[in-house]
Design a protein around this motif. Structure first.
Motif, PDB file in Angstrom:
ATOM      1  N   GLU A  67       3.702  -1.148  -4.435  1.00 54.29           N
ATOM      2  CA  GLU A  67       4.124  -1.640  -3.120  1.00 54.29           C
ATOM      3  C   GLU A  67       3.579  -0.735  -2.027  1.00 54.29           C
ATOM      4  OE1 GLU A  67       8.164  -2.552  -0.499  1.00 54.29           O
ATOM      5  OE2 GLU A  67       8.312  -1.665  -2.486  1.00 54.29           O
ATOM      6  N   GLY A  68       2.859  -1.336  -1.088  1.00 60.19           N
ATOM      7  CA  GLY A  68       2.311  -0.564   0.013  1.00 60.19           C
ATOM      8  C   GLY A  68       3.322  -0.397   1.137  1.00 60.19           C
ATOM      9  N   ALA A  69       3.221   0.705   1.851  1.00 63.08           N
ATOM     10  CA  ALA A  69       4.096   0.949   2.995  1.00 63.08           C
ATOM     11  C   ALA A  69       3.302   0.772   4.282  1.00 63.08           C
ATOM     12  CB  ALA A  69       4.668   2.361   2.923  1.00 63.08           C
ATOM     13  N   GLN A  70       3.956   0.249   5.300  1.00 61.48           N
ATOM     14  CA  GLN A  70       3.357   0.045   6.618  1.00 61.48           C
ATOM     15  C   GLN A  70       2.266  -1.033   6.554  1.00 61.48           C
ATOM     16  OE1 GLN A  70       2.303   3.887   8.201  1.00 61.48           O
ATOM     17  NE2 GLN A  70       4.370   4.646   8.077  1.00 61.48           N
ATOM     18  N   GLY A  71       1.666  -1.327   7.710  1.00 60.42           N
ATOM     19  CA  GLY A  71       0.752  -2.454   7.804  1.00 60.42           C
ATOM     20  C   GLY A  71      -0.710  -2.054   7.735  1.00 60.42           C
ATOM     21  N   THR A  72      -1.557  -3.053   7.489  1.00 62.07           N
ATOM     22  CA  THR A  72      -2.998  -2.836   7.358  1.00 62.07           C
ATOM     23  C   THR A  72      -3.577  -2.101   8.562  1.00 62.07           C
ATOM     24  OG1 THR A  72      -3.393  -4.721   5.905  1.00 62.07           O
ATOM     25  CG2 THR A  72      -5.228  -4.029   7.295  1.00 62.07           C
ATOM     26  N   PHE A  73      -3.153  -2.484   9.771  1.00 58.43           N
ATOM     27  CA  PHE A  73      -3.792  -1.922  10.958  1.00 58.43           C
ATOM     28  C   PHE A  73      -3.162  -0.624  11.437  1.00 58.43           C
ATOM     29  CE2 PHE A  73      -4.927  -6.390  10.788  1.00 58.43           C
ATOM     30  CZ  PHE A  73      -6.312  -6.243  10.733  1.00 58.43           C
ATOM     31  N   LEU A  74      -2.361  -0.014  10.543  1.00 64.69           N
ATOM     32  CA  LEU A  74      -1.952   1.375  10.730  1.00 64.69           C
ATOM     33  C   LEU A  74      -2.738   2.285   9.794  1.00 64.69           C
ATOM     34  CD1 LEU A  74       1.934   1.067  11.089  1.00 64.69           C
ATOM     35  CD2 LEU A  74       0.247   1.434  12.887  1.00 64.69           C
ATOM     36  N   ASP A  75      -3.681   1.707   9.046  1.00 68.98           N
ATOM     37  CA  ASP A  75      -4.506   2.460   8.107  1.00 68.98           C
ATOM     38  C   ASP A  75      -5.358   3.487   8.855  1.00 68.98           C
ATOM     39  OD1 ASP A  75      -5.696   2.239   5.098  1.00 68.98           O
ATOM     40  OD2 ASP A  75      -7.297   2.704   6.517  1.00 68.98           O
ATOM     41  N   THR A  90      -3.957   0.152   3.203  1.00 72.57           N
ATOM     42  CA  THR A  90      -4.530  -1.065   2.625  1.00 72.57           C
ATOM     43  C   THR A  90      -4.377  -1.031   1.108  1.00 72.57           C
ATOM     44  OG1 THR A  90      -6.711  -0.043   2.473  1.00 72.57           O
ATOM     45  CG2 THR A  90      -6.210  -1.268   4.486  1.00 72.57           C
ATOM     46  N   ALA A  91      -4.783  -2.129   0.459  1.00 70.12           N
ATOM     47  CA  ALA A  91      -4.688  -2.193  -1.004  1.00 70.12           C
ATOM     48  C   ALA A  91      -5.525  -1.105  -1.661  1.00 70.12           C
ATOM     49  CB  ALA A  91      -5.140  -3.576  -1.491  1.00 70.12           C
ATOM     50  N   GLY A  92      -6.582  -0.645  -0.969  1.00 73.96           N
ATOM     51  CA  GLY A  92      -7.407   0.435  -1.507  1.00 73.96           C
ATOM     52  C   GLY A  92      -6.642   1.727  -1.682  1.00 73.96           C
ATOM     53  N   GLY A  93      -5.529   1.874  -0.976  1.00 70.30           N
ATOM     54  CA  GLY A  93      -4.713   3.067  -1.107  1.00 70.30           C
ATOM     55  C   GLY A  93      -4.109   3.231  -2.489  1.00 70.30           C
ATOM     56  N   VAL A  94      -4.024   2.133  -3.240  1.00 68.46           N
ATOM     57  CA  VAL A  94      -3.524   2.227  -4.623  1.00 68.46           C
ATOM     58  C   VAL A  94      -4.455   3.114  -5.440  1.00 68.46           C
ATOM     59  CG1 VAL A  94      -3.032   0.940  -6.735  1.00 68.46           C
ATOM     60  CG2 VAL A  94      -2.398  -0.014  -4.511  1.00 68.46           C
ATOM     61  N   SER A  95      -5.756   2.946  -5.235  1.00 67.66           N
ATOM     62  CA  SER A  95      -6.724   3.744  -5.983  1.00 67.66           C
ATOM     63  C   SER A  95      -6.783   5.180  -5.480  1.00 67.66           C
ATOM     64  CB  SER A  95      -8.116   3.108  -5.895  1.00 67.66           C
ATOM     65  OG  SER A  95      -8.140   1.862  -6.548  1.00 67.66           O
ATOM     66  N   ILE A 109      -1.217  -9.326  -3.421  1.00 66.64           N
ATOM     67  CA  ILE A 109      -0.369 -10.250  -2.653  1.00 66.64           C
ATOM     68  C   ILE A 109      -0.187  -9.689  -1.251  1.00 66.64           C
ATOM     69  CG2 ILE A 109       1.888 -11.370  -2.488  1.00 66.64           C
ATOM     70  CD1 ILE A 109       2.139 -11.072  -5.528  1.00 66.64           C
ATOM     71  N   GLY A 110      -0.606 -10.447  -0.257  1.00 66.51           N
ATOM     72  CA  GLY A 110      -0.418 -10.037   1.123  1.00 66.51           C
ATOM     73  C   GLY A 110       0.913 -10.524   1.653  1.00 66.51           C
ATOM     74  N   ILE A 111       1.557  -9.736   2.481  1.00 67.45           N
ATOM     75  CA  ILE A 111       2.849 -10.114   3.063  1.00 67.45           C
ATOM     76  C   ILE A 111       2.743 -10.022   4.583  1.00 67.45           C
ATOM     77  CG2 ILE A 111       5.309  -9.568   3.217  1.00 67.45           C
ATOM     78  CD1 ILE A 111       5.111  -8.376   0.414  1.00 67.45           C
ATOM     79  N   SER A 112       3.112 -11.109   5.242  1.00 62.24           N
ATOM     80  CA  SER A 112       3.069 -11.148   6.707  1.00 62.24           C
ATOM     81  C   SER A 112       4.307 -11.857   7.226  1.00 62.24           C
ATOM     82  CB  SER A 112       1.810 -11.886   7.189  1.00 62.24           C
ATOM     83  OG  SER A 112       1.853 -12.099   8.588  1.00 62.24           O
ATOM     84  N   ALA A 164      -7.173  -8.820   7.824  1.00 57.70           N
ATOM     85  CA  ALA A 164      -6.347  -8.095   6.852  1.00 57.70           C
ATOM     86  C   ALA A 164      -6.522  -8.669   5.452  1.00 57.70           C
ATOM     87  CB  ALA A 164      -4.876  -8.147   7.269  1.00 57.70           C
ATOM     88  N   ILE A 165      -6.638  -9.990   5.371  1.00 53.55           N
ATOM     89  CA  ILE A 165      -6.844 -10.653   4.078  1.00 53.55           C
ATOM     90  C   ILE A 165      -8.162 -10.199   3.462  1.00 53.55           C
ATOM     91  CG2 ILE A 165      -7.348 -12.897   3.014  1.00 53.55           C
ATOM     92  CD1 ILE A 165      -5.215 -14.082   4.910  1.00 53.55           C
ATOM     93  N   PHE A 166      -9.204 -10.075   4.300  1.00 47.89           N
ATOM     94  CA  PHE A 166     -10.506  -9.626   3.810  1.00 47.89           C
ATOM     95  C   PHE A 166     -10.464  -8.157   3.395  1.00 47.89           C
ATOM     96  CE2 PHE A 166     -14.603  -7.542   4.705  1.00 47.89           C
ATOM     97  CZ  PHE A 166     -15.409  -8.207   3.781  1.00 47.89           C
ATOM     98  N   LEU A 167      -9.888  -7.297   4.243  1.00 47.12           N
ATOM     99  CA  LEU A 167      -9.848  -5.862   3.958  1.00 47.12           C
ATOM    100  C   LEU A 167      -9.114  -5.544   2.657  1.00 47.12           C
ATOM    101  CD1 LEU A 167      -9.092  -4.313   7.477  1.00 47.12           C
ATOM    102  CD2 LEU A 167     -11.191  -4.054   6.165  1.00 47.12           C
ATOM    103  N   ASN A 168      -8.110  -6.359   2.340  1.00 49.00           N
ATOM    104  CA  ASN A 168      -7.274  -6.088   1.163  1.00 49.00           C
ATOM    105  C   ASN A 168      -7.624  -6.955  -0.046  1.00 49.00           C
ATOM    106  OD1 ASN A 168      -4.965  -4.159   2.172  1.00 49.00           O
ATOM    107  ND2 ASN A 168      -5.215  -5.684   3.785  1.00 49.00           N
ATOM    108  N   SER A 169      -8.623  -7.844   0.093  1.00 51.51           N
ATOM    109  CA  SER A 169      -8.955  -8.798  -0.977  1.00 51.51           C
ATOM    110  C   SER A 169      -7.706  -9.558  -1.434  1.00 51.51           C
ATOM    111  CB  SER A 169      -9.589  -8.077  -2.178  1.00 51.51           C
ATOM    112  OG  SER A 169     -10.834  -7.531  -1.835  1.00 51.51           O
ATOM    113  N   VAL A 170      -6.970 -10.073  -0.458  1.00 51.70           N
ATOM    114  CA  VAL A 170      -5.706 -10.755  -0.750  1.00 51.70           C
ATOM    115  C   VAL A 170      -5.948 -12.035  -1.552  1.00 51.70           C
ATOM    116  CG1 VAL A 170      -3.791 -12.031   0.308  1.00 51.70           C
ATOM    117  CG2 VAL A 170      -4.467  -9.794   1.207  1.00 51.70           C
TER     118      VAL A 170
END
Length: 241
Positions: A67-75, A90-95, A109-112, A164-170
């Protein structure tokens, strides 16, 4: 020996602050060291090489949810710098954060929210300031979880959402808080920009209670009376693949 040296060096500085600034008592280096060592075994139970642990679970076919914290555009890299946080949201933060390779992530899974919010400063093209803000803020309980500060609120920005969908490969999108907009006669969606100003597409609101809807088809059916009148309708029904 290394820990003992660090404790003594730190207390040389902090004891001066405690005595001369705060008029407090000195901290004894040995007592401080003994206190730290008592927690040694306690810490061991909660310490591990997370990357190795995840690899072990992954190879054992465990299902893992990150589970990611905060939003994509706070990356820190892809956000609205300098109004960002200090981590990869972003989802890349998992790695980068947990040490699991991107190919091991099966689904994103993107959440908005059905509208946009932001805490603190920074660009917010679709922000609203009138009665709409008060209604969204009140109905949505839009206050910072940690600070309690009121969140800035505005209409959903589909330009940012698409990025955001593109950046995270949602792979799939979860749209939350639709019911907060139940009482709005008119709903705006930002579909583009011109001269740095949002271009809105306006829709008639559904003006019905959606808070108890639990099935996808029920969400579609609620729009039928409005659709018969020939009006545009604000519910976005995402087609299943």
């Amino acid at each position: 020996a290394a820990l003992e040296k660090k404790v003594k060096n730190l207390l040389e500085v902090h004891n001066k602050i405690l005595v001369h600034l705060h008029k407090s008592k000195l901290c004894d280096p040995q007592e401080t060291l003994d206190s730290l060592l008592r927690f040694k075994n306690f810490y061991k139970k909660y310490s591990a090489d997370i990357s190795e642990l995840i690899q072990e679970w992954h190879e054992s076919n465990h299902s893992l949810l990150f589970e990611g914290a905060q939003g994509t555009f706070l990356d820190i890299d892809h956000g609205t710098y300098p109004y960002v946080t200090s981590s990869s949201t972003t989802a890349g933060g998992v790695s980068t954060g947990l040490g699991i390779g991107p190919k091991s992530i099966d689904k994103v899974i993107g959440i908005s929210k059905a509208y946009a919010t932001r805490v603190g400063e920074g660009p917010f093209p679709t922000e609203v300031f009138d009665q709409i803000l008060k209604e969204i803020s009140s109905r949505g309980n839009e206050f910072g979880a940690t600070t309690g500060r009121p969140r800035r609120c505005g209409w959903l920005d589909l330009v940012l959402l698409k990025k955001a969908i593109f950046l995270n490969s949602v792979d799939s999108l979860c749209l939350t808080k639709i019911d907060i907009l139940d009482s709005f006669e008119e709903i705006n969606l930002c579909i583009d920009y011109k001269d740095n100003k949002p271009i809105y597409k306006r829709f008639d609101g559904w003006m019905q209670n959606t808070s108890q809807i639990k099935k996808y088809l029920s969400l579609i059916h609620i729009s039928e009376p409005t659709r018969r009148r020939g009006n545009s309708y604000a519910v976005i029904c995402l087609k299943k693949k």
